[in-house]
Design a protein around this motif. Structure first.
Motif, PDB file in Angstrom:
ATOM      1  N   VAL A  31       0.911  -1.068   0.126  1.00  0.00           N
ATOM      2  CA  VAL A  31       0.001   0.056  -0.005  1.00  0.00           C
ATOM      3  C   VAL A  31       0.886   1.235   0.016  1.00  0.00           C
ATOM      4  N   HIS A  32       0.692   2.341  -0.890  1.00  0.00           N
ATOM      5  CA  HIS A  32       1.340   3.476  -0.828  1.00  0.00           C
ATOM      6  C   HIS A  32       0.370   4.739  -0.024  1.00  0.00           C
ATOM      7  N   MET A  46       4.789   7.076   2.127  1.00  0.00           N
ATOM      8  CA  MET A  46       5.340   5.856   2.598  1.00  0.00           C
ATOM      9  C   MET A  46       4.743   4.733   1.835  1.00  0.00           C
ATOM     10  N   ILE A  47       5.559   3.628   1.755  1.00  0.00           N
ATOM     11  CA  ILE A  47       5.017   2.470   1.257  1.00  0.00           C
ATOM     12  C   ILE A  47       4.988   1.584   2.245  1.00  0.00           C
ATOM     13  N   ALA A  95       0.418  -5.531 -13.826  1.00  0.00           N
ATOM     14  CA  ALA A  95       1.597  -4.421 -13.647  1.00  0.00           C
ATOM     15  C   ALA A  95       1.478  -3.931 -12.105  1.00  0.00           C
ATOM     16  N   ASP A  96       2.348  -3.262 -11.821  1.00  0.00           N
ATOM     17  CA  ASP A  96       2.123  -2.643 -10.535  1.00  0.00           C
ATOM     18  C   ASP A  96       1.724  -1.095 -10.230  1.00  0.00           C
ATOM     19  N   GLY A  97       1.103  -0.501 -11.655  1.00  0.00           N
ATOM     20  CA  GLY A  97       0.389   0.731 -11.500  1.00  0.00           C
ATOM     21  C   GLY A  97      -0.534   0.850 -10.443  1.00  0.00           C
ATOM     22  N   LEU A  98      -0.505   2.038  -9.472  1.00  0.00           N
ATOM     23  CA  LEU A  98      -1.355   2.097  -8.420  1.00  0.00           C
ATOM     24  C   LEU A  98      -2.805   2.419  -9.092  1.00  0.00           C
TER      25      LEU A  98
ATOM     26  N   ALA B  96      11.504   4.365  -9.613  1.00  0.00           N
ATOM     27  CA  ALA B  96      12.750   3.467  -9.650  1.00  0.00           C
ATOM     28  C   ALA B  96      12.379   2.100  -8.878  1.00  0.00           C
ATOM     29  N   GLY B  97      11.034   1.810  -8.745  1.00  0.00           N
ATOM     30  CA  GLY B  97      10.734   0.624  -8.005  1.00  0.00           C
ATOM     31  C   GLY B  97       9.976   0.948  -6.841  1.00  0.00           C
ATOM     32  N   GLY B  98      10.160   1.937  -6.106  1.00  0.00           N
ATOM     33  CA  GLY B  98       9.327   2.284  -4.604  1.00  0.00           C
ATOM     34  C   GLY B  98       8.384   3.454  -4.793  1.00  0.00           C
TER      35      GLY B  98
END
Lengths: 110, 111
Positions: A31-32, A46-47, A95-98, B96-98
């Motif tokens: 979670v971002h 934060m992530i 994919a990791d797009g939020l 960059a991945g974060g």
């Protein structure tokens, strides 16, 4: 699937605490959290990764419970500078797009 | 380090016209995203690039929107023809991945 944030809006006095929640109907592995001030771009706070970890940023911390598929953002002893809209974001399918929630508007009054 | 650069900052066009937005990500960030943020809502992902390849464009209205990232650095998002409902802020972000670093965005008004 868009994460659900609550509450939609919070009005606090300076120095009070707040909690913003983010929940998802699907399994989460991260979670971002971002803060956006009016007319500006979202800023990364934060992530959190799976494992129930908590992270902190100034007097802002967060927790992540992947079993409950939810995260909470804690603002302690709020300052005027904390005002803005807070968004949680969760990764999509392949994919990791939020995908971002609708946001929680936080107003801090002196 | 320099942030994510976007231009123009504002754009007003008439419906059915075309418009293009430009983004230069943080140096070394392989992943670039374009988001659309309608007033009062959270950002919505339009397209994600990894270097110069498209990773996800499932939410891009491909009949009118197109995007490219030549040489894996800067990127352009185009709308042709624009509709009234395209009025929004278009945000570019890189990672960059974060966490993501967002640009200041382009505020598009379609009249």
């Amino acid at each position: 699937q868009q994460p659900v944030q609550s509450p939609q809006a919070v009005i606090l006095r300076e120095g009070e605490d707040a909690v913003i929640n983010c929940s998802s109907s699907k399994a989460l592995y991260s979670v971002h959290w971002y803060r956006q001030k009016h007319g500006e771009a979202p800023v990364f706070l934060m992530i959190l990764l799976k494992g129930g970890e908590q992270k902190g940023h100034e007097k802002i911390s967060a927790s992540f419970n992947e079993k409950k598929q939810q995260s909470s953002l804690y603002l302690t002893a709020s300052q005027l500078s904390y005002s803005g809209t807070y968004f949680c974001g969760t990764p999509g399918g392949g994919a990791d797009g939020l995908t971002f929630g609708k946001g929680t508007h936080l107003i801090i009054q002196p | 380090e320099a942030g994510v650069a976007q231009s123009p900052r504002y754009k007003i066009i008439e419906k059915r016209q075309s418009v293009a937005f430009w983004c230069n990500p943080i140096s070394g960030h392989a992943t670039l995203y374009w988001y659309q943020q309608i007033l009062g809502q959270g950002p919505k992902l339009l397209i994600q690039f990894q270097n110069n390849g498209v990773v996800d464009d499932s939410q891009l209205p491909k009949d009118r929107f197109s995007a490219e990232r030549l040489k894996g650095v800067d990127s352009t998002l185009k709308i042709q023809p624009a509709k009234l409902e395209d009025s929004a802020v278009y945000l570019c972000a890189s990672s960059a991945g974060g966490g993501y670093t967002f640009g200041s965005g382009t505020r598009l008004t379609v009249v």
